[in-house]
Scaffold this motif. Structure first.
Motif, PDB file in Angstrom:
ATOM      1  N   LYS A  83      44.816   1.058 -22.911  1.00  0.00           N
ATOM      2  CA  LYS A  83      45.589   1.185 -21.678  1.00  0.00           C
ATOM      3  C   LYS A  83      45.405   2.577 -21.079  1.00  0.00           C
ATOM      4  CE  LYS A  83      47.479  -2.846 -22.529  1.00  0.00           C
ATOM      5  NZ  LYS A  83      47.010  -4.066 -21.827  1.00  0.00           N
ATOM      6  N   PRO A  84      44.878   2.669 -19.865  1.00  0.00           N
ATOM      7  CA  PRO A  84      44.777   3.982 -19.215  1.00  0.00           C
ATOM      8  C   PRO A  84      46.157   4.480 -18.807  1.00  0.00           C
ATOM      9  CG  PRO A  84      44.156   2.248 -17.694  1.00  0.00           C
ATOM     10  CD  PRO A  84      44.367   1.579 -19.020  1.00  0.00           C
ATOM     11  N   ASP A  85      46.290   5.781 -18.679  1.00  0.00           N
ATOM     12  CA  ASP A  85      47.564   6.340 -18.223  1.00  0.00           C
ATOM     13  C   ASP A  85      47.775   6.086 -16.736  1.00  0.00           C
ATOM     14  OD1 ASP A  85      48.496   7.710 -20.691  1.00  0.00           O
ATOM     15  OD2 ASP A  85      46.616   8.805 -20.455  1.00  0.00           O
ATOM     16  N   TYR A  86      46.674   6.083 -15.985  1.00  0.00           N
ATOM     17  CA  TYR A  86      46.742   5.848 -14.548  1.00  0.00           C
ATOM     18  C   TYR A  86      45.581   4.946 -14.135  1.00  0.00           C
ATOM     19  CZ  TYR A  86      49.843   9.899 -14.675  1.00  0.00           C
ATOM     20  OH  TYR A  86      50.862  10.762 -14.980  1.00  0.00           O
ATOM     21  N   THR A  87      45.815   4.120 -13.127  1.00  0.00           N
ATOM     22  CA  THR A  87      44.769   3.265 -12.571  1.00  0.00           C
ATOM     23  C   THR A  87      44.719   3.463 -11.067  1.00  0.00           C
ATOM     24  OG1 THR A  87      45.057   1.575 -14.299  1.00  0.00           O
ATOM     25  CG2 THR A  87      43.947   0.896 -12.272  1.00  0.00           C
ATOM     26  N   VAL A  88      43.520   3.740 -10.550  1.00  0.00           N
ATOM     27  CA  VAL A  88      43.317   3.908  -9.106  1.00  0.00           C
ATOM     28  C   VAL A  88      42.089   3.110  -8.698  1.00  0.00           C
ATOM     29  CG1 VAL A  88      44.409   6.190  -9.032  1.00  0.00           C
ATOM     30  CG2 VAL A  88      41.948   6.011  -9.456  1.00  0.00           C
ATOM     31  N   GLN A  89      41.952   2.842  -7.409  1.00  0.00           N
ATOM     32  CA  GLN A  89      40.803   2.077  -6.948  1.00  0.00           C
ATOM     33  C   GLN A  89      39.609   2.948  -6.611  1.00  0.00           C
ATOM     34  OE1 GLN A  89      42.871  -0.959  -4.090  1.00  0.00           O
ATOM     35  NE2 GLN A  89      41.090  -1.963  -4.969  1.00  0.00           N
ATOM     36  N   THR A  90      39.841   4.219  -6.357  1.00  0.00           N
ATOM     37  CA  THR A  90      38.771   5.146  -6.025  1.00  0.00           C
ATOM     38  C   THR A  90      39.108   6.529  -6.556  1.00  0.00           C
ATOM     39  OG1 THR A  90      37.685   6.345  -4.204  1.00  0.00           O
ATOM     40  CG2 THR A  90      39.831   5.371  -3.741  1.00  0.00           C
ATOM     41  N   VAL A  91      38.073   7.276  -6.886  1.00  0.00           N
ATOM     42  CA  VAL A  91      38.283   8.634  -7.391  1.00  0.00           C
ATOM     43  C   VAL A  91      38.953   9.514  -6.344  1.00  0.00           C
ATOM     44  CG1 VAL A  91      36.040   9.575  -6.666  1.00  0.00           C
ATOM     45  CG2 VAL A  91      37.128  10.438  -8.737  1.00  0.00           C
ATOM     46  N   LEU A  92      38.892   9.118  -5.081  1.00  0.00           N
ATOM     47  CA  LEU A  92      39.523   9.905  -4.021  1.00  0.00           C
ATOM     48  C   LEU A  92      41.042   9.935  -4.154  1.00  0.00           C
ATOM     49  CD1 LEU A  92      37.331   8.732  -0.998  1.00  0.00           C
ATOM     50  CD2 LEU A  92      37.157  10.889  -2.275  1.00  0.00           C
ATOM     51  N   GLU A  93      41.601   9.038  -4.965  1.00  0.00           N
ATOM     52  CA  GLU A  93      43.047   9.024  -5.212  1.00  0.00           C
ATOM     53  C   GLU A  93      43.460   9.990  -6.323  1.00  0.00           C
ATOM     54  OE1 GLU A  93      44.838   5.029  -5.441  1.00  0.00           O
ATOM     55  OE2 GLU A  93      42.889   4.258  -4.805  1.00  0.00           O
ATOM     56  N   LEU A  94      42.492  10.653  -6.935  1.00  0.00           N
ATOM     57  CA  LEU A  94      42.791  11.519  -8.077  1.00  0.00           C
ATOM     58  C   LEU A  94      43.795  12.633  -7.762  1.00  0.00           C
ATOM     59  CD1 LEU A  94      42.203  12.160 -11.049  1.00  0.00           C
ATOM     60  CD2 LEU A  94      40.227  13.507 -10.286  1.00  0.00           C
ATOM     61  N   PRO A  95      43.754  13.278  -6.603  1.00  0.00           N
ATOM     62  CA  PRO A  95      44.746  14.331  -6.334  1.00  0.00           C
ATOM     63  C   PRO A  95      46.188  13.860  -6.467  1.00  0.00           C
ATOM     64  CG  PRO A  95      42.962  14.495  -4.755  1.00  0.00           C
ATOM     65  CD  PRO A  95      42.725  13.222  -5.535  1.00  0.00           C
ATOM     66  N   HIS A  96      46.461  12.595  -6.114  1.00  0.00           N
ATOM     67  CA  HIS A  96      47.827  12.066  -6.257  1.00  0.00           C
ATOM     68  C   HIS A  96      48.228  11.985  -7.732  1.00  0.00           C
ATOM     69  CE1 HIS A  96      47.792  11.200  -2.016  1.00  0.00           C
ATOM     70  NE2 HIS A  96      46.752  10.413  -2.144  1.00  0.00           N
ATOM     71  N   VAL A  97      47.272  11.628  -8.585  1.00  0.00           N
ATOM     72  CA  VAL A  97      47.533  11.580 -10.023  1.00  0.00           C
ATOM     73  C   VAL A  97      47.804  12.986 -10.560  1.00  0.00           C
ATOM     74  CG1 VAL A  97      46.544  11.040 -12.292  1.00  0.00           C
ATOM     75  CG2 VAL A  97      46.152   9.499 -10.348  1.00  0.00           C
ATOM     76  N   LEU A  98      47.003  13.923 -10.127  1.00  0.00           N
ATOM     77  CA  LEU A  98      47.162  15.288 -10.626  1.00  0.00           C
ATOM     78  C   LEU A  98      48.501  15.880 -10.200  1.00  0.00           C
ATOM     79  CD1 LEU A  98      43.503  16.523 -10.005  1.00  0.00           C
ATOM     80  CD2 LEU A  98      44.556  15.968 -12.211  1.00  0.00           C
ATOM     81  N   GLU A  99      48.984  15.494  -9.035  1.00  0.00           N
ATOM     82  CA  GLU A  99      50.303  15.954  -8.599  1.00  0.00           C
ATOM     83  C   GLU A  99      51.388  15.470  -9.552  1.00  0.00           C
ATOM     84  OE1 GLU A  99      51.571  17.902  -6.134  1.00  0.00           O
ATOM     85  OE2 GLU A  99      49.489  18.530  -5.799  1.00  0.00           O
ATOM     86  N   GLN A 100      51.219  14.236 -10.069  1.00  0.00           N
ATOM     87  CA  GLN A 100      52.200  13.682 -10.999  1.00  0.00           C
ATOM     88  C   GLN A 100      52.143  14.368 -12.361  1.00  0.00           C
ATOM     89  OE1 GLN A 100      52.398   9.248 -10.963  1.00  0.00           O
ATOM     90  NE2 GLN A 100      50.855   9.404  -9.331  1.00  0.00           N
ATOM     91  N   LEU A 101      51.014  14.969 -12.679  1.00  0.00           N
ATOM     92  CA  LEU A 101      50.858  15.630 -13.976  1.00  0.00           C
ATOM     93  C   LEU A 101      51.373  17.067 -13.981  1.00  0.00           C
ATOM     94  CD1 LEU A 101      47.292  14.316 -14.935  1.00  0.00           C
ATOM     95  CD2 LEU A 101      49.437  13.798 -16.116  1.00  0.00           C
ATOM     96  N   LYS A 102      51.738  17.568 -12.828  1.00  0.00           N
ATOM     97  CA  LYS A 102      52.237  18.953 -12.768  1.00  0.00           C
ATOM     98  C   LYS A 102      53.610  19.057 -13.430  1.00  0.00           C
ATOM     99  CE  LYS A 102      49.763  20.681  -8.731  1.00  0.00           C
ATOM    100  NZ  LYS A 102      49.903  21.192  -7.359  1.00  0.00           N
TER     101      LYS A 102
END
Length: 251
Positions: free
Chosen positions: A232-251
């Motif tokens: 199970k991944p910690d996060y699932t996105v449809q494109t790598v361009l969504e990565l900044p939103h994930v990183l914001e959640q990891l702060k």
């Protein structure tokens, strides 16, 4: 999370570059590129084949490529193996390969056509520039060394990463811990400082889990859900361009 993310590890194929699309476009170009001499024209000239038969040969090649298991210790180069795929596809469809060079011509036309369309999109280039101002970036790709290095060079990846690691140049590839440990050492970070980003549950996400990274991000371009029994991944996105939103959640 309390621990700061210091480094991002990216897969290449179907994460940063659309390899699947490039392969499909290469096959179509191979079949449908007049007046330049294409594989279709070669096969028509050499064998007098119709379009349906040529498409069947190309489909067989794609199937063999998908099932390919390359072992450099066997003494054959990746080029030899893939020329062999074309030879087998021709024999299975029409019963023979009339000239020794025909399969090689088909292979190099397909290979060069695929490389022509492999690139980092402007949006992904901008993303990597933005991320590299804040994090260490490493590209970690599985696969045969020469093939992957050609992709890396064609896509001009080097300027965006602090390090590039090709699995085929090492004893073990993703998902094995050893290659992740190598990456951590190259960046001078610990596993918990890192986020792993990739499209393969079996290699990228499982590998990140095995290595103990802070988080894994699965690129599911079709929007598919995680299959039952899979890591199970910690996060699932449809494109790598969504990565900044994930990183914001990891702060």
């Amino acid at each position: 999370m309390d621990r700061e993310v210091k480094a991002l590890i990216f897969d290449l194929d179907n994460t940063l570059i659309d390899t699947s699309r490039a392969g499909a476009l290469a096959i179509r170009k191979v079949i449908n590129t007049p007046p330049v001499v294409s594989t279709s024209e070669l096969l028509k000239t050499e064998l007098g084949l119709d379009d349906d038969t040529i498409s069947s040969i190309c489909d067989k090649f794609k199937q063999k490529l998908f099932r390919e298991c390359f072992d450099p210790a066997a003494g054959r180069s990746i080029h030899d193996v893939r020329v062999g795929h074309w030879e087998e596809s021709l024999r299975e469809t029409v019963g023979s390969v009339p000239t020794p060079s025909l399969a090689a011509q088909c292979y190099f036309m397909w290979k060069n056509s695929r490389l022509e369309v492999l690139s980092l999109s402007p949006q992904i280039r901008d993303l990597l520039k933005q991320l590299r101002s804040r994090y260490k970036l490493l590209l970690l790709t599985n696969g045969e060394a020469q093939t992957q290095r050609e992709k890396v060079q064609t896509a001009k990846c080097a300027e965006f990463f602090d390090a590039i690691v090709v699995g085929g140049e090492h004893a073990e590839q993703k998902p094995f811990l050893s290659i992740f440990t190598l990456c951590f050492n190259m960046l001078g970070v610990e596993a918990q400082d890192c986020v792993m980003v990739g499209d393969s549950l079996d290699t990228d996400i499982q590998g990140g889990f095995n290595a103990g990274v802070q988080a894994t991000v699965w690129i599911s371009s079709t929007g598919a859900t995680v299959p039952e029994g899979s890591v199970k991944p910690d996060y699932t996105v449809q494109t790598v361009l969504e990565l900044p939103h994930v990183l914001e959640q990891l702060k």
